[in-house]
Design a protein around this motif. Structure first.
Motif, PDB file in Angstrom:
ATOM      1  N   HIS A   1      -5.356   2.305   9.609  1.00 32.22           N
ATOM      2  CA  HIS A   1      -5.127   3.091   8.397  1.00 32.22           C
ATOM      3  C   HIS A   1      -5.180   4.569   8.780  1.00 32.22           C
ATOM      4  O   HIS A   1      -6.202   5.046   9.267  1.00 32.22           O
TER       5      HIS A   1
ATOM      6  N   GLU B   1     -11.921  -2.841  -1.034  1.00 31.54           N
ATOM      7  CA  GLU B   1     -11.004  -3.988  -0.975  1.00 31.54           C
ATOM      8  C   GLU B   1     -11.589  -5.104  -0.104  1.00 31.54           C
ATOM      9  O   GLU B   1     -11.511  -6.281  -0.459  1.00 31.54           O
ATOM     10  N   LEU B   2     -12.188  -4.746   1.012  1.00 29.89           N
ATOM     11  CA  LEU B   2     -12.822  -5.747   1.879  1.00 29.89           C
ATOM     12  C   LEU B   2     -14.014  -6.399   1.174  1.00 29.89           C
ATOM     13  O   LEU B   2     -14.214  -7.616   1.277  1.00 29.89           O
TER      14      LEU B   2
ATOM     15  N   PRO C   1       0.833  -1.209   0.000  1.00 29.29           N
ATOM     16  CA  PRO C   1       0.000   0.000   0.000  1.00 29.29           C
ATOM     17  C   PRO C   1       0.866   1.258   0.000  1.00 29.29           C
ATOM     18  O   PRO C   1       1.960   1.258   0.560  1.00 29.29           O
TER      19      PRO C   1
ATOM     20  N   ALA D   1     -11.835   3.161  -0.468  1.00 26.44           N
ATOM     21  CA  ALA D   1     -10.911   2.190  -1.058  1.00 26.44           C
ATOM     22  C   ALA D   1     -10.732   0.978  -0.152  1.00 26.44           C
ATOM     23  O   ALA D   1     -10.713  -0.169  -0.625  1.00 26.44           O
ATOM     24  N   VAL D   2     -10.615   1.207   1.151  1.00 22.05           N
ATOM     25  CA  VAL D   2     -10.453   0.092   2.096  1.00 22.05           C
ATOM     26  C   VAL D   2     -11.713  -0.760   2.100  1.00 22.05           C
ATOM     27  O   VAL D   2     -11.648  -1.992   2.041  1.00 22.05           O
ATOM     28  N   LYS D   3     -12.871  -0.125   2.132  1.00 22.43           N
ATOM     29  CA  LYS D   3     -14.134  -0.876   2.128  1.00 22.43           C
ATOM     30  C   LYS D   3     -14.293  -1.655   0.824  1.00 22.43           C
ATOM     31  O   LYS D   3     -14.715  -2.816   0.833  1.00 22.43           O
TER      32      LYS D   3
ATOM     33  N   ASP E   1      -9.237   7.264   2.825  1.00 22.84           N
ATOM     34  CA  ASP E   1      -9.103   5.952   2.184  1.00 22.84           C
ATOM     35  C   ASP E   1     -10.275   5.028   2.493  1.00 22.84           C
ATOM     36  O   ASP E   1     -10.284   3.876   2.067  1.00 22.84           O
TER      37      ASP E   1
ATOM     38  N   ALA F   1     -14.340  -6.783  -2.044  1.00 22.11           N
ATOM     39  CA  ALA F   1     -13.797  -7.666  -3.080  1.00 22.11           C
ATOM     40  C   ALA F   1     -13.340  -8.996  -2.484  1.00 22.11           C
ATOM     41  O   ALA F   1     -13.437 -10.042  -3.130  1.00 22.11           O
ATOM     42  N   THR F   2     -12.863  -8.957  -1.253  1.00 25.79           N
ATOM     43  CA  THR F   2     -12.376 -10.174  -0.593  1.00 25.79           C
ATOM     44  C   THR F   2     -13.492 -10.947   0.100  1.00 25.79           C
ATOM     45  O   THR F   2     -13.567 -12.170  -0.015  1.00 25.79           O
TER      46      THR F   2
END
Length: 188
Positions: free
Chosen positions: A107, A119-120, A83, A115-117, A112, A122-123
């Motif tokens: 973080h 990414e979570l 990151p 973007a962090v949410k 962000d 997506a996972t």
């Protein structure tokens, strides 16, 4: 009579198949830990994984309650796939268990959040419904060091009902908790 029951049986079978396949597609993803550190690992096993995960500036502390905390930092080198903004990490081994139960990623940039949410999501897929997140926020916000401004939560699959990922938004930072509540409470 056979003409009217065959379409009805076909439609009933089709609806049943759709419900079964949509349920499988919506199954919660597995929550194993953070990066390559998995819940239930010993401190030595986690230490071995930190360098491979790009965790630097590692330090350790034993709390007055007997918990072992391993702190580190991730990021700052986008060219290496890390990151762009450094993220502080804390690996928690509850007193008496010597097994990883919680990882908290701090973080420093509230901007962000999206973007962090993402990414979570997506996972782990979509977070729990808003009503459930509001209930958790009410239950957990008391006793927090700062007042949370937002909260999202993801739960584990059928075999991991005790595992969660929680995204907290505060005024000047975000935190993501990856936790195994059974291990954290000392029940495993």
């Amino acid at each position: 009579m056979a003409i009217t029951t065959q379409p009805a049986a076909w439609v009933t079978g089709l609806l049943t198949a759709l419900m079964l396949t949509s349920g499988a597609a919506m199954a919660a993803p597995s929550i194993e830990g953070f990066l390559s550190a998995e819940f239930g690992m010993s401190p030595d096993e986690v230490r071995e994984r930190l360098a491979d995960d790009g965790i630097v500036e590692v330090s350790e502390e034993q709390t007055a309650d007997g918990d072992l905390l391993i702190d580190g930092r991730l990021g700052g080198d986008p060219a290496a796939g890390e990151p762009a903004v450094e993220t502080d990490l804390r690996y928690v081994f509850p007193a008496g268990s010597e097994r990883l139960a919680l990882v908290v990623a701090f973080h420093p940039e509230v901007a962000d959040h999206a973007a962090v949410k993402a990414e979570l999501e997506a996972t782990y897929g979509q977070p729990w419904e808003e009503e459930m997140a509001e209930w958790w926020l009410e239950q957990l916000a008391e006793g927090m060091p700062a007042t949370p401004l937002g909260f999202s939560a993801w739960g584990g699959d059928e075999t991991q009902r005790n595992r969660f990922v929680r995204l907290w938004r505060f005024e000047d930072y975000l935190s993501v908790e990856y936790l195994d509540s059974r291990r954290l409470s000392g029940r495993e």
